[in-house]
Motif scaffolding. Structure first.
Motif, PDB file in Angstrom:
ATOM      1  N   TRP A 222      -9.294  -4.539   2.551  1.00  0.00           N
ATOM      2  CA  TRP A 222      -9.297  -3.502   3.588  1.00  0.00           C
ATOM      3  C   TRP A 222     -10.688  -3.383   4.198  1.00  0.00           C
ATOM      4  O   TRP A 222     -11.687  -3.346   3.489  1.00  0.00           O
ATOM      5  N   PRO A 223     -10.791  -3.287   5.541  1.00  0.00           N
ATOM      6  CA  PRO A 223     -12.096  -3.455   6.195  1.00  0.00           C
ATOM      7  C   PRO A 223     -12.935  -2.205   6.372  1.00  0.00           C
ATOM      8  O   PRO A 223     -14.086  -2.310   6.821  1.00  0.00           O
ATOM      9  N   ASN A 224     -12.415  -1.002   6.103  1.00  0.00           N
ATOM     10  CA  ASN A 224     -13.265   0.185   6.272  1.00  0.00           C
ATOM     11  C   ASN A 224     -13.135   1.115   5.061  1.00  0.00           C
ATOM     12  O   ASN A 224     -12.313   0.860   4.162  1.00  0.00           O
ATOM     13  N   ASP A 225     -13.944   2.143   5.052  1.00  0.00           N
ATOM     14  CA  ASP A 225     -14.007   3.050   3.904  1.00  0.00           C
ATOM     15  C   ASP A 225     -13.287   4.375   4.161  1.00  0.00           C
ATOM     16  O   ASP A 225     -13.506   5.351   3.450  1.00  0.00           O
ATOM     17  N   LEU A 226     -12.431   4.430   5.155  1.00  0.00           N
ATOM     18  CA  LEU A 226     -11.776   5.677   5.528  1.00  0.00           C
ATOM     19  C   LEU A 226     -10.617   6.001   4.590  1.00  0.00           C
ATOM     20  O   LEU A 226     -10.004   5.103   4.002  1.00  0.00           O
ATOM     21  N   GLY A 227     -10.316   7.274   4.469  1.00  0.00           N
ATOM     22  CA  GLY A 227      -9.124   7.699   3.771  1.00  0.00           C
ATOM     23  C   GLY A 227      -9.163   7.472   2.275  1.00  0.00           C
ATOM     24  O   GLY A 227     -10.225   7.436   1.651  1.00  0.00           O
ATOM     25  N   GLU A 228      -7.959   7.305   1.710  1.00  0.00           N
ATOM     26  CA  GLU A 228      -7.807   7.099   0.283  1.00  0.00           C
ATOM     27  C   GLU A 228      -7.260   5.700   0.026  1.00  0.00           C
ATOM     28  O   GLU A 228      -6.737   5.042   0.928  1.00  0.00           O
ATOM     29  N   SER A 229      -7.373   5.266  -1.221  1.00  0.00           N
ATOM     30  CA  SER A 229      -6.898   3.926  -1.565  1.00  0.00           C
ATOM     31  C   SER A 229      -6.359   3.902  -2.978  1.00  0.00           C
ATOM     32  O   SER A 229      -6.696   4.764  -3.803  1.00  0.00           O
ATOM     33  N   GLY A 230      -5.522   2.918  -3.249  1.00  0.00           N
ATOM     34  CA  GLY A 230      -4.987   2.741  -4.587  1.00  0.00           C
ATOM     35  C   GLY A 230      -4.661   1.291  -4.842  1.00  0.00           C
ATOM     36  O   GLY A 230      -4.357   0.535  -3.905  1.00  0.00           O
ATOM     37  N   PRO A 231      -4.721   0.854  -6.114  1.00  0.00           N
ATOM     38  CA  PRO A 231      -4.430  -0.550  -6.444  1.00  0.00           C
ATOM     39  C   PRO A 231      -2.923  -0.799  -6.528  1.00  0.00           C
ATOM     40  O   PRO A 231      -2.224  -0.186  -7.331  1.00  0.00           O
ATOM     41  N   GLY A 232      -2.418  -1.664  -5.680  1.00  0.00           N
ATOM     42  CA  GLY A 232      -1.008  -2.017  -5.731  1.00  0.00           C
ATOM     43  C   GLY A 232      -0.148  -1.119  -4.862  1.00  0.00           C
ATOM     44  O   GLY A 232      -0.532  -0.016  -4.458  1.00  0.00           O
ATOM     45  N   THR A 233       1.057  -1.616  -4.584  1.00  0.00           N
ATOM     46  CA  THR A 233       1.999  -0.882  -3.748  1.00  0.00           C
ATOM     47  C   THR A 233       2.338   0.476  -4.332  1.00  0.00           C
ATOM     48  O   THR A 233       2.425   1.487  -3.620  1.00  0.00           O
ATOM     49  N   SER A 234       2.532   0.530  -5.646  1.00  0.00           N
ATOM     50  CA  SER A 234       2.937   1.775  -6.295  1.00  0.00           C
ATOM     51  C   SER A 234       1.934   2.889  -6.064  1.00  0.00           C
ATOM     52  O   SER A 234       2.300   4.040  -5.803  1.00  0.00           O
ATOM     53  N   ALA A 235       0.654   2.560  -6.161  1.00  0.00           N
ATOM     54  CA  ALA A 235      -0.378   3.576  -5.999  1.00  0.00           C
ATOM     55  C   ALA A 235      -0.407   4.101  -4.566  1.00  0.00           C
ATOM     56  O   ALA A 235      -0.573   5.306  -4.339  1.00  0.00           O
ATOM     57  N   VAL A 236      -0.259   3.213  -3.586  1.00  0.00           N
ATOM     58  CA  VAL A 236      -0.238   3.651  -2.187  1.00  0.00           C
ATOM     59  C   VAL A 236       0.929   4.600  -1.951  1.00  0.00           C
ATOM     60  O   VAL A 236       0.778   5.680  -1.358  1.00  0.00           O
ATOM     61  N   ILE A 237       2.110   4.209  -2.410  1.00  0.00           N
ATOM     62  CA  ILE A 237       3.291   5.053  -2.232  1.00  0.00           C
ATOM     63  C   ILE A 237       3.110   6.396  -2.932  1.00  0.00           C
ATOM     64  O   ILE A 237       3.449   7.462  -2.393  1.00  0.00           O
ATOM     65  N   GLN A 238       2.553   6.368  -4.140  1.00  0.00           N
ATOM     66  CA  GLN A 238       2.378   7.606  -4.893  1.00  0.00           C
ATOM     67  C   GLN A 238       1.453   8.562  -4.156  1.00  0.00           C
ATOM     68  O   GLN A 238       1.725   9.774  -4.076  1.00  0.00           O
ATOM     69  N   ILE A 239       0.353   8.064  -3.610  1.00  0.00           N
ATOM     70  CA  ILE A 239      -0.591   8.914  -2.882  1.00  0.00           C
ATOM     71  C   ILE A 239       0.079   9.537  -1.660  1.00  0.00           C
ATOM     72  O   ILE A 239      -0.068  10.736  -1.388  1.00  0.00           O
ATOM     73  N   VAL A 240       0.829   8.719  -0.910  1.00  0.00           N
ATOM     74  CA  VAL A 240       1.506   9.245   0.274  1.00  0.00           C
ATOM     75  C   VAL A 240       2.556  10.285  -0.127  1.00  0.00           C
ATOM     76  O   VAL A 240       2.680  11.337   0.519  1.00  0.00           O
ATOM     77  N   GLN A 241       3.297  10.017  -1.180  1.00  0.00           N
ATOM     78  CA  GLN A 241       4.294  10.979  -1.637  1.00  0.00           C
ATOM     79  C   GLN A 241       3.660  12.312  -2.041  1.00  0.00           C
ATOM     80  O   GLN A 241       4.235  13.381  -1.803  1.00  0.00           O
ATOM     81  N   ASP A 242       2.496  12.252  -2.636  1.00  0.00           N
ATOM     82  CA  ASP A 242       1.885  13.450  -3.232  1.00  0.00           C
ATOM     83  C   ASP A 242       1.091  14.290  -2.247  1.00  0.00           C
ATOM     84  O   ASP A 242       0.750  15.438  -2.559  1.00  0.00           O
ATOM     85  N   THR A 243       0.789  13.760  -1.058  1.00  0.00           N
ATOM     86  CA  THR A 243      -0.166  14.438  -0.181  1.00  0.00           C
ATOM     87  C   THR A 243       0.385  14.553   1.237  1.00  0.00           C
ATOM     88  O   THR A 243       0.599  13.552   1.919  1.00  0.00           O
ATOM     89  N   SER A 244       0.586  15.769   1.683  1.00  0.00           N
ATOM     90  CA  SER A 244       1.043  16.002   3.051  1.00  0.00           C
ATOM     91  C   SER A 244      -0.015  15.552   4.046  1.00  0.00           C
ATOM     92  O   SER A 244      -1.221  15.728   3.819  1.00  0.00           O
ATOM     93  N   GLY A 245       0.425  14.955   5.140  1.00  0.00           N
ATOM     94  CA  GLY A 245      -0.478  14.500   6.190  1.00  0.00           C
ATOM     95  C   GLY A 245      -0.962  13.082   6.037  1.00  0.00           C
ATOM     96  O   GLY A 245      -1.742  12.595   6.862  1.00  0.00           O
ATOM     97  N   THR A 246      -0.503  12.394   5.000  1.00  0.00           N
ATOM     98  CA  THR A 246      -0.953  11.025   4.759  1.00  0.00           C
ATOM     99  C   THR A 246      -0.120  10.018   5.537  1.00  0.00           C
ATOM    100  O   THR A 246       1.039  10.261   5.907  1.00  0.00           O
TER     101      THR A 246
END
Length: 376
Positions: A222-246
């Motif tokens: 990923w080319p920039n430092d914006l927002g949040e990140s997670g290792p693997g598909t599961s982590a990305v989905i989990q963050i989006v599920q847990d946080t409104s506005g993502t």
């Protein structure tokens, strides 16, 4: 060893409901349908070939749900075989394969020139390694906004969101494409992969080619430092599920109940589907610089304006050597990948992961390639 096949035609693209089981950043349990799919697939699987031993692979997490079904179906038909697959990500899978730690790799992105050269050293003989496209799936742009299930966006809008130029959900650029939708006055939080990822490579490739607003080259990193990140598909989905506005991106089989974006293609907005993904792959040429006729690596057309096409798609490959000096390893690799390429294997993945089955012609071509893999 020749790969056993069955006659029969499977639809090139079947519109399927994409289901997502509850996820966590760790490896998921098999999806609810996996056991049933594996049982059905095993009863129709290619004839068992008296195989035994362990087959280790690693790579793309996008393939994880499909791989559960493939492993279960193949092991049911071959009870003396254990197939292991570590969904460590495309980059990690290629590294493990090139280091000799696994017999094949799953990857959503192609080997580069250096990796092709390393594969010549890693593989027995001097023919190196090739890509076989065995998993086709849309990449969904997923978001979490209360009461909103779908939004329309063009590539420029998505690019500006993920580059921090559009920072609020009620921005005029989003509102103009979604008349009648009550967009909240809420800050946008982007979510991306923390690891080297073929999904990231496909997503940034789409942004680079389909928009005029993305300033970076396509990359698995990923080319920039914006927002949040997670290792693997599961982590990305989990963050989006847990946080409104993502808002994030992931293999569409994992979108579940999250909101999703319909992409502007020509004059229409196209939601993701197996049909729409297959339309782009069918229209795309093979990549230049591939390793001979057996290397089925695609150069995807991200700028198509064809009606009904969804250009944010990944083709996930199994990467394997063109020669294995160990006969048992040869039989395990070609036997398992032959099952994956079969109509039964593709049907298992479609049911378990919502992927788009490869065509009957491509299935036959891959089977022919596997029959040419040599060993001593």
């Amino acid at each position: 060893m020749k790969i056993a096949t069955r006659t029969g035609v499977i639809a090139t693209a079947t519109v399927l409901t994409l289901a997502l089981a509850a996820c966590s950043p760790s490896n998921e349990e098999p999806t609810e349908s996996t056991s049933a799919v594996a049982t059905d697939a095993a009863t129709a699987a290619p004839e068992a070939m008296a195989l035994s031993g362990s087959l280790n692979g690693a790579g793309a997490s996008s393939q994880e749900s499909a791989m559960e079904a493939w492993r279960a179906g193949f092991q049911t038909a071959n009870p003396d075989v254990t197939v292991n697959y570590d969904p460590v990500g495309s980059g990690g899978g290629r590294t493990q394969f090139l280091d000799g730690g696994t017999l094949f790799a799953g990857s959503d992105s192609l080997m580069d020139a250096d990796e092709y050269a390393t594969a010549v050293e890693r593989c027995d003989g001097d023919a190196g390694a090739v890509h076989l496209p065995l998993y086709i799936s849309p990449v969904a742009v997923v978001f979490n906004l209360d009461g909103i299930d779908n939004l329309n966006m063009d590539a420029d809008t998505i690019a500006q969101i993920f580059d921090g130029k559009i920072t609020n959900w009620n921005d005029a650029a989003i509102a103009a494409q979604n008349e009648g939708v009550d967009l909240p006055d809420l800050e946008i939080t982007t979510v991306h992969r923390a690891d080297e990822s073929g999904t990231s490579n496909n997503f940034t490739d789409y942004l680079e080619k389909a928009s005029s607003s993305w300033p970076y080259e396509a990359s698995g990193e990923w080319p920039n430092d914006l927002g949040e990140s997670g290792p693997g598909t599961s982590a990305v989905i989990q963050i989006v599920q847990d946080t409104s506005g993502t808002i994030g991106y992931a293999d569409a089989s994992r979108a579940g109940s999250l909101g999703t974006v319909s992409l502007k293609v020509g004059d229409e907005y196209v939601p993701f589907s197996a049909e729409a993904a297959a339309a782009v792959v069918d229209a795309s040429p093979l990549a230049e610089g591939a390793n001979g006729a057996n290397d089925l690596a695609y150069e995807l057309d991200r700028t198509t304006t064809a009606s009904g096409a969804y250009p944010l798609v990944l083709v996930s490959y199994e990467i394997l050597c063109q020669q294995y000096d160990d006969a048992a390893e040869l039989d395990l690799v070609t036997g398992f990948l032959g099952y994956i390429a079969s109509p039964e294997g593709q049907a298992a993945a479609a049911s378990a992961a919502g992927s788009s089955p490869i065509s009957a012609d491509l299935s036959a071509e891959i089977t022919g390639i596997l029959n040419t893999i040599s060993g001593n």
